[in-house]
Each structure stands twice: as C-alpha cells, then as structure tokens.
Design a protein around this motif. Structure first.
Motif, PDB file in Angstrom:
ATOM      1  N   ALA A   1       0.860  -1.180   0.000  1.00 15.84           N
ATOM      2  CA  ALA A   1       0.000   0.000   0.000  1.00 15.84           C
ATOM      3  C   ALA A   1       0.896   1.231   0.000  1.00 15.84           C
ATOM      4  O   ALA A   1       2.039   1.186   0.473  1.00 15.84           O
ATOM      5  CB  ALA A   1      -0.914  -0.006   1.217  1.00 15.84           C
TER       6      ALA A   1
ATOM      7  N   GLU B   1       1.051  -3.337  13.189  1.00 17.83           N
ATOM      8  CA  GLU B   1       0.915  -1.934  12.785  1.00 17.83           C
ATOM      9  C   GLU B   1       2.256  -1.372  12.346  1.00 17.83           C
ATOM     10  O   GLU B   1       3.283  -1.635  12.972  1.00 17.83           O
ATOM     11  CB  GLU B   1       0.379  -1.115  13.963  1.00 17.83           C
TER      12      GLU B   1
ATOM     13  N   VAL C   1      -3.028  -5.684   3.756  1.00 22.37           N
ATOM     14  CA  VAL C   1      -2.701  -4.353   4.280  1.00 22.37           C
ATOM     15  C   VAL C   1      -3.896  -3.433   4.098  1.00 22.37           C
ATOM     16  O   VAL C   1      -4.532  -3.421   3.043  1.00 22.37           O
ATOM     17  CB  VAL C   1      -1.475  -3.759   3.539  1.00 22.37           C
ATOM     18  N   ARG C   2      -4.198  -2.664   5.146  1.00 21.38           N
ATOM     19  CA  ARG C   2      -5.232  -1.628   5.037  1.00 21.38           C
ATOM     20  C   ARG C   2      -4.751  -0.377   5.760  1.00 21.38           C
ATOM     21  O   ARG C   2      -3.860  -0.441   6.599  1.00 21.38           O
ATOM     22  CB  ARG C   2      -6.566  -2.110   5.572  1.00 21.38           C
ATOM     23  N   LYS C   3      -5.360   0.755   5.429  1.00 28.13           N
ATOM     24  CA  LYS C   3      -4.992   2.032   6.027  1.00 28.13           C
ATOM     25  C   LYS C   3      -5.406   2.059   7.493  1.00 28.13           C
ATOM     26  O   LYS C   3      -6.463   1.577   7.859  1.00 28.13           O
ATOM     27  CB  LYS C   3      -5.687   3.166   5.258  1.00 28.13           C
TER      28      LYS C   3
ATOM     29  N   TYR D   1      -0.348   2.022   8.507  1.00 24.64           N
ATOM     30  CA  TYR D   1      -0.999   0.882   7.862  1.00 24.64           C
ATOM     31  C   TYR D   1      -1.098  -0.262   8.862  1.00 24.64           C
ATOM     32  O   TYR D   1      -0.220  -0.431   9.716  1.00 24.64           O
ATOM     33  CB  TYR D   1      -0.212   0.411   6.630  1.00 24.64           C
TER      34      TYR D   1
END
Length: 140
Positions: free
Chosen positions: A39, A122, A96-98, A105
């Motif tokens: 990401a 994290e 992966v995410r915000k 992330y």
C-alpha cells in the motif's frame, strides 16, 4: 492398466491429504521473496517534497513458518522488519489496510470463508522515525 490407474489415484489422494491443514484447506505458501501485499499514500504535510509512504509485505525464506518481511519507505527513509503470523494461522495470507492515524498501515489477515479483517501488526512513520509493532494476539 487398472493397476496403474489405481496407483495413480492412491498417490494423488495421499498427496492431497498430506498437504491439508487442520481446517481441511490446502496450504499454498507463496514463493520466498514474492510481494504479498502493499500500500502507498502521498506524504501531504511536506509542501517542498513529493514524498510517499509505502509498506510492502514480502514472503520470507521461512514463509512456511508464517514469517514475512516488511519494507517501509517514508520519503528517502527506509526501514525493514519482520513479523510472524499467529500459531495455527501460518498459511493465512497477510492483507494491508490504512490505519486510523496519518501514515499508518495495519497488516492483518482474513480467515478463509470469513470476511472479517483481523488487525495484527501496525506500521507507522513520520519524519523522525518508523515504528512497527504487534497490536493483537490470536491462537488457532
């Protein structure tokens, strides 16, 4: 011919069942060094430079034990780390995410046939430092 067909079926079934984990899913580990998830976002609080913040999850040479490398770039700064998937979940694929805070992330995973994203690790950065930490623990 019947004997050869029987042996082929026997060895095929034996091979498939030996590759299954406790949940019955076939373990399909990625090749070490392959990019699993990534990401990227622009760094917006620096008007002078056009930096980006990026996170890459890469299969480690011990990927069969659930070990992954994490490469982080914040502008010209680079950091690397590792994390290990939870025991019993070594074959879950990282996602992966915000995160909720700027330049953060969350690396997590989804269990097959479940849509829940499980927060796990994290990664956050700023001009001064990069921080990587486990945020939850799981047992399977």
């Amino acid at each position: 011919m019947r004997k050869q067909g029987f042996l082929f079926i026997f060895f095929s079934v034996t091979f498939i069942t030996s590759c299954k984990n406790n949940n019955g899913a076939i373990k399909n580990f990625p090749k070490p060094g392959s990019l699993i998830a990534s990401a990227e976002m622009p760094v917006t609080d620096d008007a002078l430079n056009k930096f980006t913040f990026s996170v890459k999850v890469i299969a480690d040479s011990n990927v069969k034990e659930g070990v992954y490398d994490v490469d982080v770039d914040y502008g010209p700064n680079f950091a690397e780390g590792k994390f290990t998937m939870p025991k019993g979940g070594e074959d879950f694929r990282p996602v992966v995410r915000k995160g909720k805070t700027p330049y953060t992330y969350i690396i997590g995973f989804k269990i097959p046939e479940d849509t829940t994203f499980y927060d796990y690790f994290e990664v956050s950065s700023s001009k001064a430092n990069t921080k990587m930490q486990y945020i939850k623990a799981y047992t399977f």
